[in-house]
Design an enzyme around this catalytic site. Structure first.
Site, short mmCIF file in Angstrom:
data_model
loop_
_atom_site.label_atom_id
_atom_site.label_comp_id
_atom_site.label_asym_id
_atom_site.label_seq_id
_atom_site.Cartn_x
_atom_site.Cartn_y
_atom_site.Cartn_z
N ALA A 1 -0.42 0.21 11.63
CA ALA A 1 1.04 0.37 11.67
C ALA A 1 1.45 1.84 11.59
O ALA A 1 0.64 2.75 11.56
CB ALA A 1 1.65 -0.41 10.50
N ASN A 2 2.77 2.04 11.55
CA ASN A 2 3.43 3.28 11.12
C ASN A 2 3.04 4.55 11.88
O ASN A 2 3.09 5.65 11.33
CB ASN A 2 3.23 3.50 9.62
CG ASN A 2 3.94 2.43 8.80
OD1 ASN A 2 4.74 1.66 9.35
ND2 ASN A 2 3.67 2.36 7.50
N TYR B 1 0.15 5.62 13.05
CA TYR B 1 -1.18 6.22 12.87
C TYR B 1 -2.10 5.80 14.04
O TYR B 1 -1.65 5.18 14.99
CB TYR B 1 -1.73 5.86 11.48
CG TYR B 1 -0.84 6.44 10.39
CD1 TYR B 1 -0.76 7.81 10.22
CD2 TYR B 1 -0.04 5.62 9.61
CE1 TYR B 1 0.09 8.36 9.26
CE2 TYR B 1 0.82 6.16 8.65
CZ TYR B 1 0.88 7.54 8.48
OH TYR B 1 1.72 8.08 7.55
N PRO C 1 0.85 -1.20 0.00
CA PRO C 1 0.00 0.00 0.00
C PRO C 1 0.88 1.25 0.00
O PRO C 1 1.73 1.40 0.88
CB PRO C 1 -0.79 -0.14 1.30
CG PRO C 1 0.03 -1.03 2.18
CD PRO C 1 0.78 -1.95 1.27
N LEU C 2 0.70 2.10 -0.99
CA LEU C 2 1.59 3.25 -1.18
C LEU C 2 0.82 4.55 -1.33
O LEU C 2 0.03 4.70 -2.28
CB LEU C 2 2.43 3.04 -2.45
CG LEU C 2 3.33 1.80 -2.45
CD1 LEU C 2 3.85 1.53 -3.84
CD2 LEU C 2 4.47 1.98 -1.46
N THR C 3 1.05 5.48 -0.43
CA THR C 3 0.46 6.82 -0.53
C THR C 3 1.10 7.55 -1.70
O THR C 3 2.31 7.68 -1.76
CB THR C 3 0.67 7.56 0.80
OG1 THR C 3 -0.12 6.91 1.80
CG2 THR C 3 0.28 9.02 0.71
N GLN D 1 -6.42 -0.52 1.77
CA GLN D 1 -5.97 -0.28 3.14
C GLN D 1 -6.82 0.80 3.81
O GLN D 1 -6.97 1.91 3.28
CB GLN D 1 -4.50 0.14 3.15
CG GLN D 1 -3.89 -0.01 4.54
CD GLN D 1 -2.51 0.57 4.67
OE1 GLN D 1 -2.27 1.69 4.23
NE2 GLN D 1 -1.59 -0.17 5.27
N HIS E 1 -5.07 -0.66 8.57
CA HIS E 1 -3.76 -0.03 8.80
C HIS E 1 -3.52 0.09 10.30
O HIS E 1 -4.00 1.02 10.94
CB HIS E 1 -3.70 1.33 8.14
CG HIS E 1 -2.31 1.88 7.96
ND1 HIS E 1 -1.26 1.49 8.77
CD2 HIS E 1 -1.78 2.77 7.07
CE1 HIS E 1 -0.15 2.14 8.39
NE2 HIS E 1 -0.45 2.90 7.36
N ASN F 1 6.65 8.18 12.18
CA ASN F 1 5.73 9.14 12.79
C ASN F 1 5.82 9.16 14.32
O ASN F 1 4.82 9.20 15.02
CB ASN F 1 4.29 8.86 12.34
CG ASN F 1 4.08 9.16 10.88
OD1 ASN F 1 4.34 10.28 10.42
ND2 ASN F 1 3.64 8.17 10.11
N ARG G 1 13.79 -2.71 9.67
CA ARG G 1 14.95 -2.11 8.99
C ARG G 1 14.52 -1.00 8.03
O ARG G 1 15.30 -0.12 7.69
CB ARG G 1 15.72 -3.17 8.21
CG ARG G 1 14.90 -3.75 7.07
CD ARG G 1 15.67 -4.73 6.21
NE ARG G 1 14.76 -5.32 5.24
CZ ARG G 1 14.76 -6.57 4.87
NH1 ARG G 1 15.65 -7.39 5.37
NH2 ARG G 1 13.89 -7.02 3.99
N GLY H 1 7.32 -1.88 -2.45
CA GLY H 1 6.82 -0.53 -2.63
C GLY H 1 7.57 0.22 -3.70
O GLY H 1 7.16 0.30 -4.85
N GLY I 1 12.09 -3.10 2.34
CA GLY I 1 13.47 -3.13 1.88
C GLY I 1 13.92 -4.46 1.28
O GLY I 1 15.10 -4.78 1.32
C1 8OZ Z 1 4.30 8.04 3.32
C2 8OZ Z 1 3.69 9.28 3.22
C3 8OZ Z 1 2.39 9.43 3.68
C4 8OZ Z 1 1.73 8.37 4.24
C5 8OZ Z 1 2.32 5.02 5.83
C6 8OZ Z 1 0.32 5.77 4.74
O1 8OZ Z 1 3.44 5.29 6.26
C7 8OZ Z 1 1.61 5.97 4.96
C8 8OZ Z 1 2.34 7.12 4.35
C9 8OZ Z 1 3.64 6.97 3.88
O2 8OZ Z 1 1.75 3.96 6.15
#
Ligand code: 8OZ
Length: 368
Positions: free
Chosen positions: A180-181, A183, A24-26, A101, A178, A238, A270, A325, A304
Site C-alpha cells: 500500500a501507500n 511504496y 502498523p505505525l512507523t 509488516q 505492505h 507518496n 478518506r 493508528g 479514520g
Molecule cells: C508515515 C511515515 C513514514 C512511513 C506508511 C510506513 O505510510 C508508512 C509510513 C507512514 O505505510
C-alpha cells in the site's frame, strides 16, 4: 447474531478475543545503528497488548535496499531478529497476537538511506513528486529511481520470503505484506509509476504480478494462514493513485483470494496521507464496501475510524476487524476504552516520529 468488535474471531491458527487491531505505525525509534528494535520498543508494544488482541508491528524493511526512513527497525539481519524477540516475547507474555509488516520503500527512498549511497530502485525511472526525509531527517525532493532489471526480480521476491522466515524466527505469529501507500509494491501496481514493457508492466495482470508472486513466496514459506496483506485502493500517499482503481484492485483482490491469505487489510481512502497531517478526503468510496464481495477471508479495515464507525463496520459485515493508528498511539488501553465507551486521550502529532519515551510509552491507561 450480529457481530461486534468484541466477538471472538479466528485468524488462521490464532484466536482473537476482540477485533480492535493496532495498525502498523512507523515510529522511528529503533536503534540508529543497525536498525534494531530495543527494550523501549518492547515496552511500547507490550503496553498495547491484550489477551487475544492483534497488534500489527510497524513497517520493517526486508533488505537494506528497502529502507527509506531514519531509525526504522529492519527484519533482515540477525541482530534485528534478536531485537524483535524482545518485542514478541513481551507481547506474548500478555497473551497478545503480533504480526510484522514487511516493507520496501522503492522509489520513495533516498540515496542517503541506501547502501553506498546507491540510487533508490523502482519499477521505472519515474520520480515521485514531492519531498521525502533523508537520513538526517531533512526534507528533500524525491530522486529519480533506477528501474529494476528483470533479472533482479527473483532476488527481490526472495527478500520478502526470507524476511517472513526471519519474522517467524523472531517469534511473530505472522506477517503482513505492505502492498500500500505508494511504496515499492504499489509502485508496480499503478500506471503512474510503472511503464515497464516486460511481464511486470503494462496490463493489469502484469502490474499485479509482483504482489501475487511475493504473496505466494511468503505464504509458501510460512503458510497462507500466517500471511496477510495491506492495500490502499483510491489512496494518494507518496504520490500514488490510479486513475481508475476498480478494475485493478478487483483483479488483485480476486487473485489474492485464490492464495488463501489469512487477511486482507484495507486503508480507507478518506484517510490517505503520508502521516504529516490529519487528512480527510471527502466523497471517497469505502474500499471495504466495494471489495468485500471479492474477499472470502478476514477483512481488516483502517483509516479514520471512531468508535461508532468501527462498531458499524463490523455490524454491517463490511469488515471483520478495525485497525486504529493515531488513537492507539495515545491510548495504550484502546480496546478497553472502546468496549466501555471511555473518553480517549488526544494524540500529540509532533512526537509521532523519532525521539524516545515521550509520546511513545508515556500515555496513560484508565487505571493510571
Ligand atoms: C508515515 C511515515 C513514514 C512511513 C506508511 C510506513 O505510510 C508508512 C509510513 C507512514 O505505510
Amino acid at each position: 447474531m450480529t457481530e461486534t468488535l468484541f466477538t471472538p474471531l479466528a485468524l488462521g491458527p490464532a484466536r482473537l478475543q476482540h477485533r480492535v487491531v493496532l495498525a502498523p505505525l512507523t515510529r522511528m525509534r529503533a536503534s540508529p545503528d543497525g536498525n534494531m528494535p530495543t527494550a523501549l520498543n518492547a515496552q511500547y508494544y507490550a503496553q498495547r497488548a491484550t489477551p487475544g488482541g492483534l497488534l500489527i508491528a510497524e513497517a520493517s524493511p526486508v533488505s537494506w535496499q528497502g529502507h527509506g526512513h531514519p531509525n526504522v527497525p529492519g527484519i533482515h539481519t540477525a541482530a534485528q531478529i534478536t531485537g524483535w524477540k524482545l518485542v514478541t516475547e513481551a507481547v506474548h507474555a500478555r497473551g497478545g497476537v503480533i504480526f510484522l509488516q514487511l516493507w520496501h520503500t522503492g522509489r520513495v527512498s533516498h540515496s542517503s538511506h541506501q547502501p553506498d549511497g546507491a540510487t533508490p530502485v523502482g519499477p521505472s525511472a519515474i520520480a515521485a513528486q514531492g519531498t521525502t526525509m533523508d537520513k538526517r531527517g531533512q526534507a528533500v525532493p524525491y530522486e529519480l529511481p533506477r528501474a529494476l532489471e528483470l533479472d533482479e526480480m527473483p532476488a527481490l521476491i526472495d527478500s520478502f520470503r526470507q524476511a517472513a522466515a526471519n519474522a517467524i524466527s523472531a517469534g511473530f505469529d505472522g506477517v503482513e505484506i505492505h502492498g500500500a501507500n505508494g511504496y515499492l509494491l504499489e509502485q508496480f501496481l499503478q500506471s503512474r509509476s510503472n511503464v515497464r514493457t516486460d511481464r511486470y508492466g503494462g496490463s493489469i495482470e502484469n502490474r499485479c504480478r509482483l504482489h501475487l508472486e511475493i504473496a505466494a513466496a511468503v505464504a509458501g514459506e510460512i503458510g497462507a494462514d500466517r500471511t496477510g496483506i495491506r492495500l490502499s485502493p483510491w489512496g494518494v500517499a507518496n504520490d500514488s493513485g490510479e486513475a481508475d482503481p476498480l478494475p485493478l484492485y478487483s483483479h488483485l483482490v480476486a487473485e489474492l483470494a485464490k492464495l488463501g491469505l489469512v487477511y486482507l487489510h484495507l486503508v480507507e481512502p478518506r484517510a490517505s496521507g503520508t502521516g504529516k497531517a490529519d487528512i480527510v478526503r471527502d466523497g471517497q468510496p469505502s474500499a471495504a464496501q466495494v471489495l468485500r464481495p471479492l474477499w472470502p477471508g478476514v477483512l481488516i479495515d483502517a483509516g479514520g475510524f471512531d468508535r461508532d464507525g468501527a462498531l458499524q463496520a463490523v455490524a454491517d459485515g463490511r469488515a471483520d476487524a478495525v485497525a486504529f493508528g493515531r488513537y492507539f498511539i495515545s491510548n495504550p488501553d484502546l480496546p478497553r476504552r472502546i468496549e466501555i465507551g471511555a473518553p480517549l486521550t488526544p494524540y500529540h502529532r509532533p512526537t509521532f516520529y523519532g525521539g524516545g519515551a515521550a509520546g511513545y510509552t508515556d500515555y496513560p491507561t484508565l487505571d493510571a
